[in-house]
Design a protein around this motif. Structure first.
Motif, PDB file in Angstrom:
ATOM      1  N   MET A   1       0.810  -1.200   0.000  1.00 21.13           N
ATOM      2  CA  MET A   1       0.000   0.000   0.000  1.00 21.13           C
ATOM      3  C   MET A   1       0.855   1.266   0.000  1.00 21.13           C
ATOM      4  N   GLU A   2       2.099   1.142   0.502  1.00 20.33           N
ATOM      5  CA  GLU A   2       2.971   2.309   0.512  1.00 20.33           C
ATOM      6  C   GLU A   2       3.495   2.511  -0.905  1.00 20.33           C
TER       7      GLU A   2
ATOM      8  N   THR B   1       4.391  15.353   5.320  1.00 24.44           N
ATOM      9  CA  THR B   1       4.203  15.720   3.912  1.00 24.44           C
ATOM     10  C   THR B   1       4.677  14.586   3.003  1.00 24.44           C
ATOM     11  N   GLY B   2       4.555  13.368   3.482  1.00 25.43           N
ATOM     12  CA  GLY B   2       4.948  12.200   2.686  1.00 25.43           C
ATOM     13  C   GLY B   2       3.853  11.855   1.673  1.00 25.43           C
ATOM     14  N   ASP B   3       3.952  10.645   1.103  1.00 26.74           N
ATOM     15  CA  ASP B   3       3.017  10.213   0.053  1.00 26.74           C
ATOM     16  C   ASP B   3       1.565  10.340   0.482  1.00 26.74           C
ATOM     17  N   PHE B   4       1.267   9.786   1.670  1.00 23.44           N
ATOM     18  CA  PHE B   4      -0.129   9.751   2.087  1.00 23.44           C
ATOM     19  C   PHE B   4      -0.644  11.139   2.456  1.00 23.44           C
TER      20      PHE B   4
ATOM     21  N   SER C   1       5.030  20.170   9.257  1.00 23.70           N
ATOM     22  CA  SER C   1       6.187  19.436   8.746  1.00 23.70           C
ATOM     23  C   SER C   1       7.444  19.798   9.528  1.00 23.70           C
ATOM     24  N   ARG C   2       8.447  18.877   9.490  1.00 19.90           N
ATOM     25  CA  ARG C   2       9.732  19.191  10.116  1.00 19.90           C
ATOM     26  C   ARG C   2      10.482  20.236   9.288  1.00 19.90           C
TER      27      ARG C   2
ATOM     28  N   ILE D   1       1.982   9.994   9.564  1.00 23.34           N
ATOM     29  CA  ILE D   1       3.358   9.732  10.018  1.00 23.34           C
ATOM     30  C   ILE D   1       3.413   8.295  10.515  1.00 23.34           C
ATOM     31  N   HIS D   2       4.539   7.621  10.335  1.00 17.33           N
ATOM     32  CA  HIS D   2       4.646   6.226  10.808  1.00 17.33           C
ATOM     33  C   HIS D   2       4.684   6.174  12.331  1.00 17.33           C
TER      34      HIS D   2
ATOM     35  N   HIS E   1       7.595   7.180  14.757  1.00 18.93           N
ATOM     36  CA  HIS E   1       7.951   8.573  15.055  1.00 18.93           C
ATOM     37  C   HIS E   1       6.954   9.259  15.994  1.00 18.93           C
TER      38      HIS E   1
ATOM     39  N   VAL F   1      -3.874   7.359  10.901  1.00 17.93           N
ATOM     40  CA  VAL F   1      -4.077   6.669   9.617  1.00 17.93           C
ATOM     41  C   VAL F   1      -3.070   5.533   9.431  1.00 17.93           C
ATOM     42  N   SER F   2      -2.273   5.279  10.470  1.00 22.24           N
ATOM     43  CA  SER F   2      -1.092   4.432  10.278  1.00 22.24           C
ATOM     44  C   SER F   2      -1.397   2.944  10.119  1.00 22.24           C
ATOM     45  N   ASN F   3      -0.513   2.293   9.412  1.00 16.14           N
ATOM     46  CA  ASN F   3      -0.540   0.835   9.263  1.00 16.14           C
ATOM     47  C   ASN F   3       0.776   0.265   9.766  1.00 16.14           C
TER      48      ASN F   3
ATOM     49  N   ALA G   1      -2.543   5.813  -0.817  1.00 12.28           N
ATOM     50  CA  ALA G   1      -2.217   7.113  -1.392  1.00 12.28           C
ATOM     51  C   ALA G   1      -2.512   7.093  -2.890  1.00 12.28           C
TER      52      ALA G   1
END
Ligand code: NAP
Length: 473
Positions: free
Chosen positions: A1-2, A27-30, A49-50, A81-82, A85, A104-106, A139
């Motif tokens: 899924m990633e 601000t990653g893919d998802f 975002s960082r 965010i995973h 973190h 929303v994490s998996n 995503a």
């Protein structure tokens, strides 16, 4: 899924309908895909975002700030965010307290952590209202337009109002929310996208095991036996003849296995005299995968039909048929027409075709689009009554195929082993005989009463209607 979407720059057209501001951490893919979709649907999006200054890939119209500033701008914060973190959220507790945090994490593995990611988040920020959602949507699906399978969003959370806010967002994005209850369901929701055909495992194991067994059996009786006894090489049977024995045999056994657990359940209920007693786990599992067993059986029946249709163009069959005719001419023999053989051959084919027709009907009615259009009684009628009819027709087809092969031992019983088709009849015949016993009025009456709640030896005597103060009906 990633999915790596780093080289996709989204173009987001704002919707005319304006909604609240939503904050997305990450601000990653998802995060980017969800942000873009939200902008399209009229939400104002602010990213946390960082590196707020280095976000050239973000959708136009979105703002990017540091985590603290971004969270202050919205009452809902989506955490793209995973889990690894999450600890940095503890530095933001003052700003995240009281907010709706959408997890929303998996994970990478089923049950990877003792608690779900959402529960872990709730422990980190106890005063936040955590809601689990969006983890089953990819995503890619958000970017490319969601299809039916990826439209469903499972939502769960302890705070009803917060959950409703997230459900409203899901609806506004054109997705289908499915309320799964409290945060206790989060673990299950997190496991959904990691499951690999869970209902297909048992049917596939049974089917593979049976296929290998029957294949080896046919190999011994049809190829190895001929080679050892007559020194004849029939190894070419490997390609079509043996598979065309294996497919119908496994198909018929699997079809019978669809109905066997129902029979075993009835026997258990009759023996225990109650329906309020749990079935063993293996029976529960077996019952749950009956649809998949039936579909594998149908696939094998379909292969049997295909393999049978190519028979006339096979070299071996053409050679055998012409040799037969030539030997008749040479020996000046003609065999008179046998009406009984005509009957046998026609009824064998007719039962096979009818069986396959009902097989197809069963398969079609198990499709969700069809089964959703019929009521419970109609579904049961097709799956149970027509299912048994299919089993009777296919068993009849095999019995007629057997015919004299049951009796001519010398030719067909090689090394004292019965022909392979005999093996295919064992389970179906057991199922049909037991079913016949179960539809006898005396047995049927008892089993129907048990299924309506009657118990032979009730553990805790229930109050009679009179004792309850209600009139007896
Ligand atoms: P990703 O592309 O790796 O993005 C994760 C983002 O987290 C990064 O872009 C970064 O954003 C932030 N981040 C990374 N390290 C961090 C740290 N040490 N501290 C704080 N923030 C950090 O991952 P993703 O695919 O977008 O997935 C994000 C979450 O969504 C995951 O939990 C994933 O399981 C879930 N999810 C993903 C998909 C999917 O299809 N990708 C589908 C469903 C659910 P900044 O650089 O802006 O800080």
């Amino acid at each position: 899924m990633e999915i790596n979407m780093s080289n996709m720059i989204p173009l987001c057209a704002g919707s005319s309908e304006k909604h609240d501001t939503v904050c997305i951490f990450g601000t990653g893919d998802f995060g980017r895909s969800l942000g873009c979709k939200m902008l399209q649907c009229g939400y104002s999006v602010v990213f946390g975002s960082r590196n707020p200054w280095a976000s050239s890939l973000l959708p136009k119209g979105a703002e990017v700030l540091g985590h603290k500033e971004a969270a202050q701008r919205a009452s809902i914060v989506i955490l793209a965010i995973h889990r690894d973190h999450y600890e940095f959220f503890t530095e933001l507790t003052d700003v995240l307290d009281g907010k709706v945090l959408v997890d929303v994490s998996n994970n990478l593995k089923i049950n990877q952590y003792p608690e779900s990611n959402a529960e872990y988040l709730a422990q980190l920020i106890p005063k936040a209202k955590v809601v689990k959602a969006f983890n089953t949507v990819s995503a890619w699906a958000l970017q490319s337009g969601t299809l039916d399978a990826s439209r469903q969003v499972f939502v769960c959370g302890d705070d009803h109002k917060s959950k409703q806010m997230v459900i409203d967002i899901v609806r506004a994005l054109g997705l289908t929310p499915l309320d799964q209850g409290t945060l206790l369901a989060a673990k299950e929701v997190e496991n959904y996208p990691l499951q690999l055909f869970p209902m297909w495992k048992l049917p596939m194991y049974i089917c593979t095991g049976l296929t290998i067994l029957i294949f080896l059996y046919c190999l011994i009786t049809e190829v190895i036996h001929s080679y050892v006894t007559y020194k004849t090489d029939y190894s070419f049977l490997f390609a079509i003849s043996i598979p065309n024995r294996v497919f119908p045999i496994v198909s018929l056994i699997l079809l019978a296995l669809v109905y066997l657990p129902g029979i075993i359940a009835s026997i258990l209920q009759l023996y225990r005299g109650t329906k309020y007693s749990r079935f063993p786990d293996w029976l529960d599992q077996w019952m749950l995968c009956r649809k998949q067993l039936g579909l594998v059986a149908l696939a094998y029946a379909f292969l049997h039909v295909l393999y049978t249709l190519v028979m006339p163009i096979r070299y071996y069959i053409k050679w055998w048929a012409s040799n037969y005719v030539i030997s008749q001419i040479k020996n000046n023999i003609t065999y008179p027409f046998e009406t009984s053989y005509g009957w046998r051959s026609d009824s064998y084919v007719a039962l096979g075709m009818l069986g396959f027709f009902f097989y197809m009907l069963l398969g079609i009615t198990s499709l969700p689009s069809v089964s959703n259009a019929v009521n419970w009684r109609e579904f049961r009628f097709v799956q149970s009554k027509l299912g048994y009819l299919t089993l009777i027709l296919c068993t009849g087809h095999t019995l007629i195929y057997g015919g004299e092969r049951f009796i001519y031992n010398d030719y067909f019983y090689k090394w004292y082993l019965p022909p392979a088709f005999v093996l295919s009849l064992i389970v179906p015949c057991i199922v049909l005989v037991l079913k016949f016993i179960f539809i006898m009025p005396c047995v049927d009456r008892t089993i129907t009463r048990i299924r309506q709640g009657w118990e032979r030896n009730p553990q805790c005597p229930k109050l009679s209607n009179k004792e309850n103060g209600k009139p007896d009906v």
